[in-house]
Structure formats: C-alpha cells, structure tokens
Scaffold this motif. Structure first.
Motif, mmCIF file in Angstrom:
data_model
loop_
_atom_site.group_PDB
_atom_site.id
_atom_site.type_symbol
_atom_site.label_atom_id
_atom_site.label_comp_id
_atom_site.label_asym_id
_atom_site.label_seq_id
_atom_site.Cartn_x
_atom_site.Cartn_y
_atom_site.Cartn_z
ATOM 1 N N PRO A 134 -38.928 65.806 5.914
ATOM 2 C CA PRO A 134 -38.147 65.249 7.023
ATOM 3 C C PRO A 134 -38.539 63.793 7.290
ATOM 4 C CG PRO A 134 -39.212 67.335 7.635
ATOM 5 C CD PRO A 134 -39.825 66.881 6.363
ATOM 6 N N GLY A 135 -37.577 63.048 7.837
ATOM 7 C CA GLY A 135 -37.868 61.702 8.345
ATOM 8 C C GLY A 135 -38.174 61.803 9.828
ATOM 9 N N PHE A 136 -37.547 60.952 10.631
ATOM 10 C CA PHE A 136 -37.785 60.993 12.085
ATOM 11 C C PHE A 136 -36.906 62.076 12.705
ATOM 12 C CE2 PHE A 136 -38.735 56.518 11.016
ATOM 13 C CZ PHE A 136 -40.020 56.434 11.517
ATOM 14 N N GLY A 143 -32.184 60.848 6.641
ATOM 15 C CA GLY A 143 -31.145 59.877 6.984
ATOM 16 C C GLY A 143 -31.088 58.674 6.058
ATOM 17 N N GLY A 144 -31.570 58.861 4.816
ATOM 18 C CA GLY A 144 -31.526 57.774 3.835
ATOM 19 C C GLY A 144 -32.808 56.958 3.764
ATOM 20 N N ARG A 145 -33.767 57.295 4.619
ATOM 21 C CA ARG A 145 -35.018 56.536 4.652
ATOM 22 C C ARG A 145 -35.906 56.865 3.466
ATOM 23 N NH1 ARG A 145 -39.673 57.779 7.818
ATOM 24 N NH2 ARG A 145 -40.973 55.961 8.228
ATOM 25 N N MET A 149 -29.141 55.699 8.274
ATOM 26 C CA MET A 149 -28.088 56.352 9.072
ATOM 27 C C MET A 149 -28.143 55.975 10.547
ATOM 28 S SD MET A 149 -27.627 60.104 7.245
ATOM 29 C CE MET A 149 -26.331 60.644 8.342
ATOM 30 N N GLN A 150 -29.126 55.129 10.909
ATOM 31 C CA GLN A 150 -29.204 54.560 12.279
ATOM 32 C C GLN A 150 -29.465 55.581 13.383
ATOM 33 O OE1 GLN A 150 -28.503 50.846 12.849
ATOM 34 N NE2 GLN A 150 -29.286 51.158 10.778
ATOM 35 N N ARG A 151 -30.035 56.737 13.008
ATOM 36 C CA ARG A 151 -30.352 57.741 14.037
ATOM 37 C C ARG A 151 -31.458 58.645 13.533
ATOM 38 N NH1 ARG A 151 -28.692 62.988 12.903
ATOM 39 N NH2 ARG A 151 -27.051 63.232 11.351
ATOM 40 N N GLY A 152 -32.140 59.305 14.498
ATOM 41 C CA GLY A 152 -33.085 60.353 14.125
ATOM 42 C C GLY A 152 -32.330 61.626 13.773
ATOM 43 N N GLY A 153 -33.064 62.582 13.180
ATOM 44 C CA GLY A 153 -32.435 63.849 12.808
ATOM 45 C C GLY A 153 -32.718 64.930 13.839
#
Ligand code: NAP
Length: 250
Positions: free
Chosen positions: A189-191, A248-250, A215-219
């Motif tokens: 996972p990212g944020f 999110g692409g990070r 994606m400019q947002r947390g998950g």
C-alpha cells in the motif's frame, strides 16, 4: 461462495486489517480477527461480519511474541477449523525522526512487530497448510508497504526497512513452499487513510503529501482489502511471489 475456508488476519481491529476481514468474510471465509489492544473495535468487526451472515471470532494476541502466536493459532484450530489463509498485516509505525536519532528500543519494537511476527505467523500457517505436513494447501498475503521501495528518508527508515524485509520474506517463502500447495504474495500500500499516521506523529500526513501522489489522493482501506481478497481467491491460482502496489501510482 466457498464456506469452508478459514483465515487469520493479524491486526484486524482497525484500518486495512478490519477492511480485509469484512471483504474476505463476504467471499465466504470464516475469519479470525486478531488484535493487540482494541477489543471493542475487534468485537465490532466480528459483529459486522456476523450480521452479514458470516463467521468470525476475535482473538487477542501480540503476534511479535512466539507464545502468543501459538495461542492465536490454537484458538483458530479449536473454534474455526482447518486454516486455509493467513494475512500478515499487523504493523507499527513510530514518530518521524532520522536514523541517527533512533534508539535500540525503538528499532526492536519496529522489527519485532513488523518482521518477527510475520515469520512466526508464517511458520504456524505453513505447519497447518503445507501438504508436507498433511495439510490441504492455502495462501499467505503479506502486507508490505510502498515504503520498502521508497525508503522514507527523514521520517521512518526503520519502518521502510522492516517492509523491505517483508518483500524478501515474500520472495523466499513463496519459492520455498510453492510445491507444497501454498501461494505467498504481498500487497504494497501507499498512503492509506488509517490511524497509523497518528502513531507517526502526523495525523494529517496524507493531506500534506497528496500532491506528490500521481492520483492526487490517499487510498481507502477497502481498496487494499480488494487486492488482498483477489490474491487469496482462486482467480489468483497461478500467482505466487508477486507484489501488488496499491499506491495510486506512487
Ligand atoms: P492501523 O490502522 O494502525 O492498525 C494497526 C493494526 O495492527 C491494529 O489492528 C492493531 O491492533 C494491530 N497491531 C499492532 N501491533 C500488533 C501486535 N503486536 N499484535 C497484534 N496486532 C497488532 O494500521 P494500518 O494502516 O491499517 O496498517 C496495516 C498494515 O498496513 C501494516 O502492516 C502497515 O505497515 C501497512 N501499511 C499501511 C499504510 C498506510 O498508509 N496506512 C501504508 C503502507 C502499509 P490494536 O487496534 O489492538 O492496537
């Protein structure tokens, strides 16, 4: 729906673990909701699952302690039946600081919770699921982190390094037991919007960094749970030693 499958999720009282518990209960798994301190939250996850027609129990155990892991798996043997899945998810994050400020007590807390527990639970699961031990196979999903790839400089390199160890555990264990009917995979996972960022000392961390996420947002926890549920499912029957980045692409 497969109703005979049994899963243990470590750290399932809150966050990603709680979302995974309800997601895989909806797939037909009987679920053990493990927790450390949050008894009410764990009971509430169990209640939600039971209200939706599923089976679940809550079991308190510090999964970084070998004797408590024995207790956890024994409770599942006795109350739910033959284990078919383990989600190693319980994790710990501490206040942001540089490596040159970290003391040994902190390093030991991070490494025993984030690494030792995954090994102890994997060992107990293999002894139940491996065909070499008379089991019928199964699946393990390790919850790693995008931090394993990124390193978390200036924030928590100890945490990131613990997740790097989980990536290596995933690769090695997947090969070690691939011929014994057990698939081993990981999500990174990212944020994700959970309370873990409070433990890191910055509850609003995702807001601060979101412009750096493609994606400019947390998950959401459910977005990670969906990837875990797929890795456990028959649809992933030829997938082992694999990583799904949910970042999110990070
Ligand atoms: P969280 O909301 O802080 O929940 C942590 C869970 O782990 C809780 O259920 C907690 O139980 C349990 N736990 C902690 N130490 C434990 C221990 N020694 N024994 C048993 N249970 C223990 O965390 P989360 O964000 O959902 O994180 C879940 C996993 O995802 C962790 O491995 C984390 O490193 C990883 N991850 C999270 C993010 C993110 O941005 N949120 C990103 C990448 C990876 P209590 O409630 O009883 O304390």
């Amino acid at each position: 729906m497969i109703s005979s499958q049994v899963a243990i999720i470590t750290g399932a009282s809150r966050g990603i673990g709680a979302a995974t518990a309800t997601a895989i209960a909806d797939q037909g798994f009987a679920v053990c909701v493990n927790y450390l301190n949050s008894r009410e939250a764990a009971d509430s996850v169990v209640k939600t699952i039971v209200e939706r027609g599923g089976r679940a129990i809550a079991v308190q155990a510090d999964v970084s302690q070998a004797d408590q892991v024995v207790h956890l798996f024994k409770a599942v043997d006795e109350q739910l039946g033959t284990l078919s899945a383990l989600i190693n998810n319980a994790g710990r994050l501490e206040t942001q600081m540089r490596v040159d400020e970290m003391d040994v007590a902190r390093l030991n807390r991070i490494f025993t919770t984030n690494i030792t527990s995954y090994f102890l639970c994997a060992k107990a699961a293999v002894k139940r699921m491996s065909v070499n031990y008379g089991g019928s196979g199964g699946a393990i999903v390790n919850v790693s982190s995008a931090a394993a790839r990124i390193g978390s400089a200036g924030e928590y390199v100890d945490y990131a390094a613990s997740k790097g160890a989980i990536d290596t555990l995933t690769i090695g264990l997947s090969k070690e037991i691939a011929a014994e009917g057990i698939r081993v995979n990981a999500v990174r996972p990212g944020f994700i919007q959970t309370d873990i960022h409070i433990a890191g000392g910055e509850p609003d961390r995702i807001n601060r960094v979101k412009s750096s996420i493609p994606m400019q947002r947390g998950g959401e926890p459910a977005e990670v749970a969906n990837a875990i549920a797929w890795l456990l499912s028959e649809q992933a029957s030829y997938v082992t030693g694999a990583f799904i980045d949910v970042a999110g692409g990070r």
